[in-house]
Design an enzyme around this catalytic site. Sequence first.
Site, PDB file in Angstrom:
ATOM      1  N   ARG A 149       0.820  -1.221   0.000  1.00  0.00           N
ATOM      2  CA  ARG A 149       0.000   0.000   0.000  1.00  0.00           C
ATOM      3  C   ARG A 149       0.849   1.264   0.000  1.00  0.00           C
ATOM      4  NH1 ARG A 149      -5.498  -0.602   2.074  1.00  0.00           N
ATOM      5  NH2 ARG A 149      -6.111  -2.662   1.374  1.00  0.00           N
ATOM      6  N   TYR A 203     -14.857 -11.421   0.796  1.00  0.00           N
ATOM      7  CA  TYR A 203     -15.576 -10.183   0.475  1.00  0.00           C
ATOM      8  C   TYR A 203     -16.872 -10.473  -0.282  1.00  0.00           C
ATOM      9  CZ  TYR A 203     -11.623  -7.480   2.113  1.00  0.00           C
ATOM     10  OH  TYR A 203     -10.667  -6.933   2.908  1.00  0.00           O
ATOM     11  N   ARG A 213      -3.332   6.688   1.183  1.00  0.00           N
ATOM     12  CA  ARG A 213      -3.807   7.913   1.826  1.00  0.00           C
ATOM     13  C   ARG A 213      -2.831   8.618   2.759  1.00  0.00           C
ATOM     14  NH1 ARG A 213      -9.349   5.251   3.639  1.00  0.00           N
ATOM     15  NH2 ARG A 213      -7.768   3.661   3.970  1.00  0.00           N
ATOM     16  N   ARG A 257      -6.664  11.478  -5.880  1.00  0.00           N
ATOM     17  CA  ARG A 257      -7.925  10.785  -5.605  1.00  0.00           C
ATOM     18  C   ARG A 257      -9.089  11.770  -5.637  1.00  0.00           C
ATOM     19  NH1 ARG A 257     -11.729   9.239  -2.082  1.00  0.00           N
ATOM     20  NH2 ARG A 257     -12.035   7.046  -1.526  1.00  0.00           N
TER      21      ARG A 257
HETATM   22  O1  CP3 Z   1       0.517   0.663  -3.265  1.00  0.00           O
HETATM   23  C1  CP3 Z   1      -0.377  -0.209  -3.201  1.00  0.00           C
HETATM   24  O2  CP3 Z   1      -0.188  -1.320  -2.674  1.00  0.00           O
HETATM   25  C2  CP3 Z   1      -1.705   0.185  -3.770  1.00  0.00           C
HETATM   26  C3  CP3 Z   1      -2.489  -0.847  -4.466  1.00  0.00           C
HETATM   27  C4  CP3 Z   1      -3.430  -1.630  -3.593  1.00  0.00           C
HETATM   28  C5  CP3 Z   1      -4.645  -1.150  -3.012  1.00  0.00           C
HETATM   29  N1  CP3 Z   1      -5.304  -2.197  -2.461  1.00  0.00           N
HETATM   30  C6  CP3 Z   1      -5.119   0.250  -3.049  1.00  0.00           C
HETATM   31  C7  CP3 Z   1      -6.117   0.687  -2.051  1.00  0.00           C
HETATM   32  C8  CP3 Z   1      -3.339  -2.974  -3.286  1.00  0.00           C
HETATM   33  C9  CP3 Z   1      -2.189  -3.942  -3.590  1.00  0.00           C
HETATM   34  C10 CP3 Z   1      -4.527  -3.324  -2.583  1.00  0.00           C
HETATM   35  C11 CP3 Z   1      -4.837  -4.694  -2.179  1.00  0.00           C
HETATM   36  C12 CP3 Z   1      -5.978  -4.945  -1.296  1.00  0.00           C
HETATM   37  N2  CP3 Z   1      -7.218  -4.357  -1.305  1.00  0.00           N
HETATM   38  C13 CP3 Z   1      -5.992  -5.968  -0.317  1.00  0.00           C
HETATM   39  C14 CP3 Z   1      -4.871  -6.938  -0.066  1.00  0.00           C
HETATM   40  C15 CP3 Z   1      -3.803  -6.321   0.733  1.00  0.00           C
HETATM   41  C16 CP3 Z   1      -4.174  -6.071   2.169  1.00  0.00           C
HETATM   42  O3  CP3 Z   1      -4.164  -4.911   2.558  1.00  0.00           O
HETATM   43  O4  CP3 Z   1      -4.469  -7.052   2.872  1.00  0.00           O
HETATM   44  C17 CP3 Z   1      -7.257  -5.936   0.313  1.00  0.00           C
HETATM   45  C18 CP3 Z   1      -7.723  -6.822   1.448  1.00  0.00           C
HETATM   46  C19 CP3 Z   1      -8.024  -4.928  -0.337  1.00  0.00           C
HETATM   47  C20 CP3 Z   1      -9.440  -4.574  -0.078  1.00  0.00           C
HETATM   48  C21 CP3 Z   1      -9.571  -3.166   0.337  1.00  0.00           C
HETATM   49  N3  CP3 Z   1      -9.312  -2.083  -0.465  1.00  0.00           N
HETATM   50  C22 CP3 Z   1      -9.963  -2.664   1.599  1.00  0.00           C
HETATM   51  C23 CP3 Z   1     -10.331  -3.533   2.785  1.00  0.00           C
HETATM   52  C24 CP3 Z   1      -9.932  -1.278   1.520  1.00  0.00           C
HETATM   53  C25 CP3 Z   1     -10.346  -0.301   2.576  1.00  0.00           C
HETATM   54  C26 CP3 Z   1      -9.244  -0.225   3.556  1.00  0.00           C
HETATM   55  C27 CP3 Z   1      -8.956   1.154   3.978  1.00  0.00           C
HETATM   56  O5  CP3 Z   1      -7.764   1.383   4.250  1.00  0.00           O
HETATM   57  O6  CP3 Z   1      -9.876   1.962   4.040  1.00  0.00           O
HETATM   58  C28 CP3 Z   1      -9.487  -0.914   0.243  1.00  0.00           C
HETATM   59  C29 CP3 Z   1      -9.311   0.441  -0.270  1.00  0.00           C
HETATM   60  C30 CP3 Z   1      -7.983   0.810  -0.818  1.00  0.00           C
HETATM   61  N4  CP3 Z   1      -7.281   0.034  -1.707  1.00  0.00           N
HETATM   62  C31 CP3 Z   1      -7.267   2.019  -0.579  1.00  0.00           C
HETATM   63  C32 CP3 Z   1      -6.106   1.958  -1.353  1.00  0.00           C
HETATM   64  C33 CP3 Z   1      -5.050   3.016  -1.480  1.00  0.00           C
HETATM   65  C34 CP3 Z   1      -7.748   3.173   0.296  1.00  0.00           C
HETATM   66  C35 CP3 Z   1      -9.018   3.683  -0.263  1.00  0.00           C
HETATM   67  C36 CP3 Z   1      -9.123   5.138  -0.549  1.00  0.00           C
HETATM   68  O7  CP3 Z   1      -8.246   5.788  -1.146  1.00  0.00           O
HETATM   69  O8  CP3 Z   1     -10.204   5.627  -0.227  1.00  0.00           O
END
Ligand code: CP3
Length: 338
Positions: free
Chosen positions: A15, A142, A19, A28
């Site tokens: 990640r 999910y 944010r 974003r």
């Molecule tokens: O640099 C990177 O790694 C970005 C790419 C990336 C994102 N999600 C962007 C993201 C990757 C590799 C993921 C994978 C992902 N997404 C996983 C597996 C990795 C892990 O963390 O276990 C999972 C379980 C998800 C599902 C997911 N996506 C959730 C549960 C959430 C909300 C979590 C939160 O922090 O609010 C997301 C949203 C998400 N995916 C964000 C980002 C940058 C934040 C959302 C936003 O910008 O509003």
Amino acid sequence: MQGQTVDKVPVWLMRQAGRYLPEYNKTRARAGSFMSLCKNPELACEVTLQPINRYGFDAAILFSDILTIPDAMGMELDFVEGHGPKFNNPIGNENDLRRTIQTEIDTKLDYVGSTVKLIRENLNKNTPLIGFAGSPWTLACYVLGGGGTKDDFIQVRKWLYKQPDLLVLLLEKLTEHIISYLTMQIKKGADAVMLFDSWGGLLSYHNFPIYSLHYLEKIINRLNESFPTIPKIVFVKGGGVWLESIVQLACSGIGIDWTVDLKSAKKLAGKDCAIQGNLDPAVLLGDRNFVRKEVKKLLDTLTEEERKNGYIFNLGHGISQHTSPENVSILVDTIREY
Ligand code: CP3
């Protein structure tokens, strides 16, 4: 990941585009929503490159999400501020589930391919691009859990005990989608691929091999047939108890969370498999001296031989949005100076 000896420890963070970075928040906001950001190749490429430009990480990771697959299966993903992922078409009953399994994805994920291609064209040639997908089990969490994580995905575990045949149908279908999806990412320019089994640790000791590891193995083996030289990384959060069987997968790297002892993991993996991890992301919420001390402490747990042969510095899970960008600079500098 190619099994070469290196003279500095490579580092990237799960990640890393997210944010905690002010420039990410700006892009974003320009995109309007998280999903519009994912679906806009120019903007998704821009946020992928932001942490590379700021910190000089040794790898870039495609900006997207693991939930693009259920979105393409018709569930319509949305991120509600403060609520995490939500599907507009959640699965409420067996009919919904059967319909979702039967939905073909076709070209619905082509936007991700366009993003991969654009990133590869704009990223420095020496920096590898990591493509990724969620594991079948984690996606099923999910798909059947309504998106929420607050109840340890009790819904999917209920399906597992009440209708395992139906869960298996879903896992098999997801496996096929994931293989096609990663194949497409590799063809468009991903230099390595990573599978995130973020919720593997929710399975019981005896169910993990049946409902998660088995499908991870299928995916890795199929990709090895088509793309033997592309490195494949598997990360199972909470997977420490199954590490011995996870390292048996025919992949090039294993990600570990912070509950695992790095030294023992490296010993288990041996020379042919890299270990990636495993700093507790919460360390980055401390002050700079604490960050420096903890990063050094982690590097100290391995011998120089081990650090040079198959070790990649990373966090044990995704970076927290509350991390100060300065602490990430300290982390990178500490590794570089070590
Ligand atoms: O640099 C990177 O790694 C970005 C790419 C990336 C994102 N999600 C962007 C993201 C990757 C590799 C993921 C994978 C992902 N997404 C996983 C597996 C990795 C892990 O963390 O276990 C999972 C379980 C998800 C599902 C997911 N996506 C959730 C549960 C959430 C909300 C979590 C939160 O922090 O609010 C997301 C949203 C998400 N995916 C964000 C980002 C940058 C934040 C959302 C936003 O910008 O509003």
